[in-house]
Design an enzyme around this catalytic site. Structure first.
Site, PDB file in Angstrom:
ATOM      1  N   GLN A  21      -4.282   1.401   2.399  1.00 28.22           N
ATOM      2  CA  GLN A  21      -4.879   0.337   1.584  1.00 28.22           C
ATOM      3  C   GLN A  21      -5.847  -0.533   2.387  1.00 28.22           C
ATOM      4  O   GLN A  21      -6.592  -1.322   1.807  1.00 28.22           O
ATOM      5  CB  GLN A  21      -3.794  -0.526   0.943  1.00 28.22           C
ATOM      6  CG  GLN A  21      -2.969   0.236  -0.098  1.00 28.22           C
ATOM      7  CD  GLN A  21      -1.918  -0.650  -0.723  1.00 28.22           C
ATOM      8  OE1 GLN A  21      -0.833  -0.788  -0.201  1.00 28.22           O
ATOM      9  NE2 GLN A  21      -2.269  -1.275  -1.836  1.00 28.22           N
ATOM     10  N   CYS A  30      -0.140  -3.636  -7.658  1.00 26.19           N
ATOM     11  CA  CYS A  30      -0.610  -3.011  -6.426  1.00 26.19           C
ATOM     12  C   CYS A  30      -1.860  -3.751  -5.966  1.00 26.19           C
ATOM     13  O   CYS A  30      -2.740  -4.020  -6.788  1.00 26.19           O
ATOM     14  CB  CYS A  30      -0.933  -1.541  -6.694  1.00 26.19           C
ATOM     15  SG  CYS A  30      -1.492  -0.651  -5.241  1.00 26.19           S
TER      16      CYS A  30
HETATM   17 NI    NI Z   1       0.378  -0.414  -3.957  1.00 30.27          NI
END
Ligand code: NI
Length: 173
Positions: A51, A94
Site C-alpha cells: 500500500q 481500506c
Molecule cells: Ni486494506
C-alpha cells in the site's frame, strides 16, 4: 521516519503478489517505521507494504484506536496457519479504497505465524477486530482486496467510481 504516499485503487500494484522478507535489515526496519507513521497519519488500523508501493510481505497493525495507549504490531512474512469454522461479519474499509466501507464475512478466529523485527518467529491467536484486520492485511500480500468478497455488482460499482476519481486526479495534475 516519514509518511509515504498511499497506493490507491485502481492502481494495479495492489494486485501484485508480495515477496517474502529474507531478513530484518535496515531497509525493512525503515519501511516498517514509515508504514506505522503512514498508518497512524491516515489514520488506519492496518497497512500492508504494497500500500506504500513496496511489494514485500510486511504488515503493520494497531487495533487499539487509542493515541495514549498504542499497540503497534509489525509482522514479517505473516502466514495464517489456522482458521476457525465460525465466521464473523464486520464492516471493513481500506486505506487504498478511501471512504468506502462494506461488511465482509471471515473466520472469527485465526492463528498467524510471523517473524518480528529481530526476525524471530512467533505464533499468535487472534479474534475479533484483530482477526479481521490481519486477514485483510495478509490478503493484500496476495493481491486480494476486501471488495473481492462483495457481489460483482458492488465491486464493479466501486471500481468504476475509483477509476473515475483517478482520471479526474490525472486531469488536474
Ligand atoms: Ni486494506
Amino acid at each position: 521516519m516519514s509518511v509515504r504516499p498511499l497506493v490507491i485503487l485502481p492502481d494495479t500494484q495492489l494486485r501484485l503478489i508480495s515477496k517474502p522478507v529474507t531478513g530484518a535489515d535496515k531497509e525493512i526496519r525503515t519501511l516498517i517505521e514509515d508504514m506505522f507513521e503512514t498508518m497512524y497519519d491516515a489514520p488506519g488500523i492496518g497497512l500492508a507494504a504494497i500500500q506504500v508501493g513496496a511489494p514485500v510481505r510486511a504488515v503493520t497493525v494497531d487495533v487499539s484506536k487509542r493515541e495514549d495507549k498504542q499497540e503497534p504490531l509489525a509482522l514479517l512474512n505473516p502466514e495464517i496457519v489456522w482458521r476457525s469454522e465460525e465466521m464473523r461479519e464486520m464492516e471493513e474499509g481500506c486505506l487504498s479504497i478511501p471512504e468506502y466501507y462494506e461488511a465482509v464475512e471471515r473466520p472469527d478466529r485465526i492463528r498467524v505465524k510471523y517473524r518480528d523485527l529481530d526476525f524471530k518467529e512467533h505464533e499468535i491467536e487472534a479474534d475479533g477486530i484483530l482477526a479481521t484486520c490481519l486477514q485483510h492485511e495478509v490478503d493484500h500480500l496476495n493481491g486480494v482486496l476486501f471488495i473481492d468478497y462483495l457481489s460483482k455488482l458492488k465491486r464493479d460499482r466501486v471500481m468504476k467510481k475509483f477509476a473515475k476519481q483517478a482520471k479526474l486526479r490525472s486531469e488536474e495534475a
